[in-house]
Scaffold this motif. Sequence first.
Motif, PDB file in Angstrom:
ATOM      1  N   ARG A   1      -9.479   1.173  -3.918  1.00 16.58           N
ATOM      2  CA  ARG A   1      -8.754  -0.176  -4.225  1.00 16.58           C
ATOM      3  C   ARG A   1      -8.348  -0.625  -3.114  1.00 16.58           C
ATOM      4  O   ARG A   1      -7.710   0.081  -2.042  1.00 16.58           O
ATOM      5  CB  ARG A   1      -7.387   0.367  -4.888  1.00 16.58           C
TER       6      ARG A   1
ATOM      7  N   GLN B   1       1.211   2.893  -3.479  1.00 15.70           N
ATOM      8  CA  GLN B   1       0.288   3.249  -4.493  1.00 15.70           C
ATOM      9  C   GLN B   1       0.010   4.636  -4.616  1.00 15.70           C
ATOM     10  O   GLN B   1       0.304   5.539  -3.860  1.00 15.70           O
ATOM     11  CB  GLN B   1      -1.015   3.063  -3.601  1.00 15.70           C
TER      12      GLN B   1
ATOM     13  N   ILE C   1       0.869  -1.067   0.013  1.00 12.87           N
ATOM     14  CA  ILE C   1       0.155   0.210   0.047  1.00 12.87           C
ATOM     15  C   ILE C   1       0.837   1.160  -0.129  1.00 12.87           C
ATOM     16  O   ILE C   1       0.267   2.217  -0.432  1.00 12.87           O
ATOM     17  CB  ILE C   1      -1.056   0.023   1.158  1.00 12.87           C
TER      18      ILE C   1
ATOM     19  N   VAL D   1      -5.593  -2.937  -1.251  1.00 17.11           N
ATOM     20  CA  VAL D   1      -4.260  -3.370  -1.445  1.00 17.11           C
ATOM     21  C   VAL D   1      -3.863  -4.390  -0.512  1.00 17.11           C
ATOM     22  O   VAL D   1      -3.731  -4.185   0.632  1.00 17.11           O
ATOM     23  CB  VAL D   1      -3.427  -2.137  -1.623  1.00 17.11           C
TER      24      VAL D   1
ATOM     25  N   ALA E   1      -6.965   3.913  -1.274  1.00 19.57           N
ATOM     26  CA  ALA E   1      -6.809   2.694  -1.029  1.00 19.57           C
ATOM     27  C   ALA E   1      -6.797   2.163   0.437  1.00 19.57           C
ATOM     28  O   ALA E   1      -6.171   2.886   1.234  1.00 19.57           O
ATOM     29  CB  ALA E   1      -4.915   2.262  -1.631  1.00 19.57           C
TER      30      ALA E   1
END
Length: 173
Positions: free
Chosen positions: A156, A14, A11, A158, A117
């Motif tokens: 998202r 990202q 993460i 992750v 994320a």
Amino acid sequence: MTVVEAVQGDITAQQVDAIVNAANSSLLGGGGVDGAIHAAAGRELLEECRRLRAGAWPDGLPVGEAVATGAGRLPARWVIHTVGPNRHRGQTDQALLASCFTRSLDVAAQVGARSVAFPAVSAGVYGWDAAEVARVAVSAVGDWLGSSSGTLELVRFVLFGEDVCSAFAAELP
Ligand code: ADP
């Protein structure tokens, strides 16, 4: 339409507006994803967290709550810190876990993030089963998006490991 996806990865790498940290109540760093985020972000992040403890959250951040800081040296612009329920301390309420995701999205919307994320909050040291976290997380994010005004473009998940990533992928529509 907001894209909701699950990817395997780190993460801290990202390229999104905000990454969510599975923090602990102290906000002063810990192991797992929290340690990785602080290590990658640098001292600035810890300083900001210390200021939150000196100001808005003197007793620490409650379970299920979320708060934003800058992101130091990370590619993201904000880190949104949330505290997951700790199963080892008897915190088994799914609503508290769901709140981590929905409150983080509230905070993301407040700061103006368009992409966010999430890690698998509580699925590490805090002892929740990854499949349960995936179910609660995907459902909470879906509910939140259903009642939002639609400025968020990307959520998202992750996930570090293949198993956790599969668990999240299985919950996505
Ligand atoms: P918690 O204390 O909320 O359980 P942990 O950090 O122990 O949080 O674990 C949460 C999840 O984050 C686990 O699935 C763990 O494997 C994962 N994780 C650890 N480091 C990273 C990282 N750099 N990027 C994404 N996920 C990570």
